[in-house]
Design an enzyme around this catalytic site. Structure first.
Site, PDB file in Angstrom:
ATOM      1  N   CYS A 120       0.529  -3.837 -12.873  1.00  0.00           N
ATOM      2  CA  CYS A 120      -0.896  -3.666 -12.548  1.00  0.00           C
ATOM      3  C   CYS A 120      -1.515  -2.774 -13.613  1.00  0.00           C
ATOM      4  O   CYS A 120      -0.809  -2.114 -14.362  1.00  0.00           O
ATOM      5  CB  CYS A 120      -1.058  -3.028 -11.172  1.00  0.00           C
ATOM      6  SG  CYS A 120      -2.767  -3.058 -10.587  1.00  0.00           S
ATOM      7  N   CYS A 122      -4.325  -0.460 -12.962  1.00  0.00           N
ATOM      8  CA  CYS A 122      -5.196   0.653 -12.545  1.00  0.00           C
ATOM      9  C   CYS A 122      -4.722   1.999 -13.072  1.00  0.00           C
ATOM     10  O   CYS A 122      -5.519   2.910 -13.265  1.00  0.00           O
ATOM     11  CB  CYS A 122      -5.392   0.662 -11.032  1.00  0.00           C
ATOM     12  SG  CYS A 122      -3.863   0.740 -10.115  1.00  0.00           S
ATOM     13  N   LYS A 196      -2.074  -7.771   0.109  1.00  0.00           N
ATOM     14  CA  LYS A 196      -2.376  -6.358  -0.137  1.00  0.00           C
ATOM     15  C   LYS A 196      -3.813  -6.108   0.274  1.00  0.00           C
ATOM     16  O   LYS A 196      -4.736  -6.738  -0.249  1.00  0.00           O
ATOM     17  CB  LYS A 196      -2.169  -6.041  -1.617  1.00  0.00           C
ATOM     18  CG  LYS A 196      -2.554  -4.617  -1.968  1.00  0.00           C
ATOM     19  CD  LYS A 196      -2.162  -4.270  -3.378  1.00  0.00           C
ATOM     20  CE  LYS A 196      -2.635  -2.894  -3.755  1.00  0.00           C
ATOM     21  NZ  LYS A 196      -2.226  -2.519  -5.114  1.00  0.00           N
ATOM     22  N   LYS A 249       1.257  -4.992   2.520  1.00  0.00           N
ATOM     23  CA  LYS A 249       0.941  -3.610   2.189  1.00  0.00           C
ATOM     24  C   LYS A 249      -0.465  -3.281   2.647  1.00  0.00           C
ATOM     25  O   LYS A 249      -1.366  -4.062   2.350  1.00  0.00           O
ATOM     26  CB  LYS A 249       1.057  -3.464   0.676  1.00  0.00           C
ATOM     27  CG  LYS A 249       0.671  -2.109   0.153  1.00  0.00           C
ATOM     28  CD  LYS A 249       0.761  -2.131  -1.335  1.00  0.00           C
ATOM     29  CE  LYS A 249       0.188  -0.846  -1.858  1.00  0.00           C
ATOM     30  NZ  LYS A 249       0.047  -0.841  -3.270  1.00  0.00           N
TER      31      LYS A 249
END
Ligand code: PBG
Length: 329
Positions: A120, A122, A196, A249
């Site tokens: 990812c 971020c 998610k 999640k």
């Protein structure tokens, strides 16, 4: 015949009977320990909102991972805090990136531990969103897919056994699978953060990973907490695209989603007991309001009961220690 004829209390009477009728078991083999890798050497930066968790430099990560392995935790998942952030998160696919270095060190020094890596952006972008931005500030799905694939291939080459895309772009599992296969990495497993949700329970993680978006939020790519049917569609797409293991999640507030996946798919399933769930237990325990060991193990066994094969939890070492002491008996 006495009434009531069915007395469920008969098989609950003694520890022996309870052990013999127990339907679900938690074992250390179910646990995955998340770790935060930062630059430097000898670094341990505790994360205040996650007591017992720290950002660690590669040498400390190796020590923690070796200790966890010794305690029967079979796997870790790595998150990186790069030296530099930029608009696209290019540090994520640098072959000398922070997680790549940690993976190489783990492969050399704790080879029998399964190495999972989060895929990812971020933590790597200067704006904190999970991909490439368009001029209007929204995340460009297809441009991000290319970068995710580069990141996954770089990490797999470094020695990651499992790549775990957590960005929630459409088509990412297929793109990563094709990229891995083309690079001769057909054995690399994809653990898809398939369902998610855009959750407030990620708060402490964003402090730990320094990944809070500088503007807006993640609702344009992560799922609406209200949607279970949509979660099934998300997961079906990841299955079609070649995901090997499917994750839900957060865990506790989404056990119905996990149970629905267990009914519908035969893949191994994972649940992520996220930072905020862990922080709640720790905070209540610190106040003397809850029996930490008991509520921790109750939470983890509930995830198993709902269908999780793997449980990603910051409490993996604590849970493994309790199991080793005979908690389940
Ligand atoms: C990265 C990522 C996040 C978590 C795992 N991978 C944060 C987010 O989506 O904001 C959260 C984990 C946790 O809260 O423990 N996208």
């Amino acid at each position: 015949m006495g009434f009531p004829a069915t007395r469920l209390r008969r098989t609950r009477r003694t520890p022996l009977l309870r052990r013999m009728v127990r339907e679900t078991r938690l074992t250390a083999a179910n646990l995955v320990l998340p770790l935060f890798v930062c630059p430097g050497e000898g670094i341990e930066q505790p994360i205040p909102s996650m007591p017992g968790v720290a950002r660690q430099s590669v040498d400390r990560i190796v020590a923690t991972a070796a200790a966890a392995h010794g305690e029967s935790v079979p796997a870790v998942i790595l998150f990186g805090l790069p030296e530099h952030k930029d608009a696209v998160g290019s540090a994520a696919w640098s072959d000398d990136g922070i997680v790549q270095r940690a993976v190489r060190a783990l492969a050399a020094q704790v080879p029998d531990l399964l190495r999972i890596v989060d895929v990812c952006f971020c933590e790597y972008t200067d704006h904190g969103h999970c991909g490439v931005l368009r001029p209007d500030g929204s995340v460009d799905n297809d441009a991000t897919l290319e970068n995710l694939t580069r990141q996954a291939v770089s990490l797999a080459r470094a020695g990651a056994d499992v790549v775990a895309p957590s960005d929630m772009m459409d088509g990412r599992v297929g793109a990563i699978r094709r990229g891995l296969d083309a690079a001769g990495l057909a054995d690399t497993i994809i653990l898809a953060y398939a369902a998610k949700f855009a959750s407030g329970f990620y708060g402490p993680f964003r402090d730990a990973a320094d990944s809070t978006p500088s503007f807006g939020d993640r609702r344009g790519y992560q799922m609406d907490p209200a949607n279970r049917r949509e979660a099934l569609r998300e997961v079906a797409l990841d299955v079609e695209e070649g995901a090997d293991v499917l994750m839900v999640k957060p865990a506790m507030a989404y056990l119905d989603v996990l149970a629905a996946l267990r009914q519908r798919f035969d893949h191994p399933l994972a649940a992520y007991h996220v930072s905020g769930e862990y922080a709640m237990l720790k905070a209540a325990a610190q106040n003397g309001w809850l029996d930490y060991d008991r509520v921790l193990m109750e939470s983890l066994v509930a995830m198993r009961r709902a269908g999780a094969d793997w449980i990603l939890t910051y409490a993996a070492r604590e849970a493994a220690a309790l199991l080793a002491k005979g908690w389940e008996e």
